[in-house]
Design an enzyme around this catalytic site. Structure first.
Site, PDB file in Angstrom:
ATOM      1  N   SER A  46       2.207   1.005   9.324  1.00 17.02           N
ATOM      2  CA  SER A  46       1.822   0.008   8.331  1.00 17.02           C
ATOM      3  C   SER A  46       0.502   0.344   7.660  1.00 17.02           C
ATOM      4  O   SER A  46       0.364   0.243   6.441  1.00 17.02           O
ATOM      5  CB  SER A  46       1.734  -1.371   8.992  1.00 17.02           C
ATOM      6  N   HIS A  96       9.985  -7.696  11.346  1.00 17.32           N
ATOM      7  CA  HIS A  96       9.356  -6.914  12.406  1.00 17.32           C
ATOM      8  C   HIS A  96      10.000  -7.314  13.720  1.00 17.32           C
ATOM      9  O   HIS A  96      10.547  -8.399  13.855  1.00 17.32           O
ATOM     10  CB  HIS A  96       7.858  -7.247  12.431  1.00 17.32           C
ATOM     11  N   ASP A 113       6.293  -0.579   3.473  1.00 22.72           N
ATOM     12  CA  ASP A 113       5.271   0.260   4.100  1.00 22.72           C
ATOM     13  C   ASP A 113       5.899   1.496   4.742  1.00 22.72           C
ATOM     14  O   ASP A 113       5.331   2.582   4.716  1.00 22.72           O
ATOM     15  CB  ASP A 113       4.467  -0.532   5.133  1.00 22.72           C
ATOM     16  N   HIS A 114       7.108   1.317   5.299  1.00 25.33           N
ATOM     17  CA  HIS A 114       7.816   2.427   5.956  1.00 25.33           C
ATOM     18  C   HIS A 114       9.229   1.950   6.262  1.00 25.33           C
ATOM     19  O   HIS A 114       9.593   0.816   5.961  1.00 25.33           O
ATOM     20  CB  HIS A 114       7.115   2.853   7.246  1.00 25.33           C
ATOM     21  N   GLU A 120       6.851  -5.349   5.012  1.00 25.43           N
ATOM     22  CA  GLU A 120       6.995  -4.760   6.337  1.00 25.43           C
ATOM     23  C   GLU A 120       8.417  -4.243   6.566  1.00 25.43           C
ATOM     24  O   GLU A 120       9.392  -4.996   6.488  1.00 25.43           O
ATOM     25  CB  GLU A 120       6.646  -5.802   7.401  1.00 25.43           C
TER      26      GLU A 120
END
Length: 641
Positions: free
Chosen positions: A324, A439, A493-494, A278
């Site tokens: 995600s 996150h 994911d990014h 993440e």
């Protein structure tokens, strides 16, 4: 004792909304009876469970359809109970409800041909037909029984609606009338907002078509959970999927090579473990910034940096989407997301050739791990479409003592759970771990406060914590018998919060680390070529010596000869195709720019000085988007063998 003001009106509103729920249940049963062989529901209990899960999707449709009706029913107008106003509400109620309701009946028959609920794309297809009247007439004649059922249920609905009559209450004082009305108004609006989103808990997004797959044992059952108005509403503004026809099929196939067939390595069956981390952007990883010119650069991944010394890493890699779920479809299925997410489009529920399907065909056990509540971010639904054998989430972990209070189980204990579950599996296996802790709200477990550098931006200490969780995982996993026969992949994911101006430049946005590690260190080194998430799927099959042809828009990062290194993504309202020394930008109809790869902010358009190399890159860009749109829309996301 005085009655609550307008109580009869509120009772009538509840009754009328519940009627809608009742008739949505009836039409779901009829839909099943028409398509039972396709939906494959084994037992009555399974059927009622699917119907129960459908209530959330019905709620969204009913509130959208009845939004104006509900609003006018609860506004303090002082004429709400009068006969004329109630007559107006009657016509408004059925004009909106029956129009939406009718779309379900169309799918009694249409579903047999499309194998999915009708969406905005279905309406777009109909829009192009010149003989709509004739098509409707033929449908009416051939499927008269569907129309008969619609009119029977509609008439019954009207009869039941009229059975509840509103009697005007005695006048009450204005303060009492308006005070009570405002209080009820706020309560109902709050409930409606939650109902439209489909979830009253903290959630990242409203439910969409993908979420219906969370509750199924086979993909088709998702269409029993759904209703057609919901499918149309949720895809109304997400269909940027349009075919283009700028190149011939032969040109597309030669430029893109969408069907790969490698013969570079002997066939082997290593375990495959993929960490999709993440927000673990390239910016935060020291090993991927060794050649950076950023003054006073700091990284936050000491373990990944050490592992990189024994791995094959790609320092110029990109995410193929921005969320995600985009990362999952890109990494596992090789399907990027551009203006709109593939997974939120009308098209994800189809047969998709992916790392899951290819490895399952070779006898692999496949599983997906995510420490959040099961179904979070759409992973469970999409995982079911891809065909994962097992899903492990917060439910399977079954210990809320390790819950972070917001997103899911802290990475360190969940990674240990991951290791224990892998050790139980029969080899070979393929497992995907999607991390949670890096996150917002950017917290770490209290016992680790002060252990990891706070860094320059809010996420940095969380990156340090996830890096530590990875270290602990590998410390445990290397003791297991399966470890040495495993290929590990790490990718973000990014991106996330940016600290350095260099990473705010257009061509450095959403860059991610890509790392392949195997204990025998067969693949070690640093590669600075263009790379992207969709390359992971074909690279793994190449490493394993997979012997069959397969669909892939990416390329093998170790042996590819047919397609040169490239990256494709959507940003700044254009498709960007990066290859060689240039970046091509395409608006979906024409090439609008060429830029040097060193022009990180895309400030100097070279289109007027176009060279043969630029022209080839432009053609490859068009070929990619053309084939992407055609295969997704025509449901050809697998190799035809």
């Amino acid at each position: 004792m005085h009655k609550f003001p307008r109580i009869n009106e509120y009772k009538a509103l509840v009754y009328r909304v519940l009627l809608a729920y009742g008739f949505y249940s009836i039409v779901r049963i009829l839909f099943f009876l028409y398509n039972a062989k396709l939906l494959k529901v084994d037992t009555a209990s399974d059927f009622f469970a699917l119907c129960y899960h459908g209530i959330a999707f019905d709620t969204t449709s009913i509130i959208y359809t009845n939004g104006l009706f509900i609003l006018l029913s609860i506004l303090p107008l002082k004429i709400n109970a009068k006969k004329g106003f109630q007559k107006f509400l009657f016509y408004l109620y059925f004009a909106t409800n029956l129009l939406a309701y009718a779309t379900n009946f169309i799918d009694f028959i249409y579903y047999r041909y499309t194998f999915s609920r009708s969406t905005r794309a279905s309406l777009d297809t109909l829009e192009n037909e010149q003989n709509k009247g004739l098509l409707f007439f033929n449908f009416l004649i051939n499927y008269w029984h569907v129309f008969l059922l619609f009119f029977i249920t509609a008439i019954l609905w009207v009869i039941l609606y009229k059975r509840y009559k509103i009697k005007e209450d005695k006048p009450v004082s204005n303060p009492k009338y308006f005070g009570a009305s405002i209080a009820v108004f706020l309560i109902i609006v709050t409930l409606c907002i939650g109902g439209i989103r489909g979830d009253f808990r903290k959630s990242t997004r409203p439910i969409n078509l993908l979420d219906a797959s969370r509750f199924v044992t086979n993909a088709a059952q998702a269409d029993l959970v759904l209703n057609t108005p919901f499918a149309i509403i949720r895809t109304w503004s997400t269909n940027s999927f349009k075919k283009i026809d700028l190149l011939s099929k032969n040109e597309v196939d030669s430029l893109l090579v969408p069907i790969k067939h490698y013969a570079n390595n002997p066939e082997t069956k290593p375990n495959v473990v993929i960490f999709i981390l993440e927000s673990f952007a390239r910016e935060y990883n020291g090993a991927f910034n060794k050649n950076t010119t950023i003054p006073n650069y700091e990284g936050y991944t000491p373990f990944v940096d050490s592992l990189a010394q024994h791995s094959l890493i790609f320092t110029n890699a990109y995410a193929n989407g921005w969320k995600s779920i985009h990362g999952v479809s890109s990494v596992i299925a090789g399907i990027p997301s551009f203006k709109d997410a593939f997974t939120s489009s009308p098209y994800p529920k189809q047969k998709i050739e992916s790392l899951v399907s290819t490895l399952k065909s070779e006898g692999y056990d496949t599983s997906f791990f995510h420490g959040a509540p099961n179904g979070s971010m759409g992973f469970l639904g999409f995982g079911n479409i891809l065909g994962y054998d097992h899903y492990y989430g917060k439910t399977e972990y079954n210990n809320d003592a390790d819950f972070d209070g917001v997103w899911g189980i802290w990475d360190e204990p969940f990674f240990q759970f991951f290791n224990k579950e892998l050790t139980k599996k029969k080899q070979p296996f393929m497992a995907t771990m999607f991390s949670v802790s890096s996150h917002e709200p950017y917290r770490i477990p209290e016992r680790y406060e002060g252990k990891f550098p706070k860094g320059k931006v809010n996420i940095n200490q969380c990156i340090g914590y996830t890096d530590y969780a990875l270290k602990q995982f590998f410390k445990s996993a290397e003791k297991e018998s399966w470890f040495k026969n495993t290929i590990f992949v790490m990718v973000a994911d990014h991106g996330n919060t940016i600290a350095y101006d260099e990473y705010r430049k257009e061509l450095n946005k959403n860059t991610v680390p890509i790392l392949f590690y195997s204990p025998n260190e067969k693949y070690v080194g640093v590669n600075n070529d263009w790379a992207q998430q969709i390359d992971i799927y074909p690279t793994l099959l190449d490493m394993m010596g997979y012997q069959k042809p397969f669909r892939s828009w990416g390329r093998s990062l170790i042996n590819e000869k047919q397609v040169p290194p490239f990256v494709v993504k959507y940003s700044a309202n254009v498709f960007q195709y990066m290859s060689g020394d240039y970046v091509c930008t395409f608006d979906g109809k024409k090439i609008v720019g060429y830029y040097s790869k060193d022009d990180k902010n895309l400030e100097h358009n070279l289109i007027k000085q176009k060279t043969p190399e630029m022209d080839v890159i432009g053609q490859r860009c068009i070929a990619f988007i053309q084939d992407y749109m055609e295969r997704i829309i025509d449901k050809r996301l697998e190799t035809v063998r």
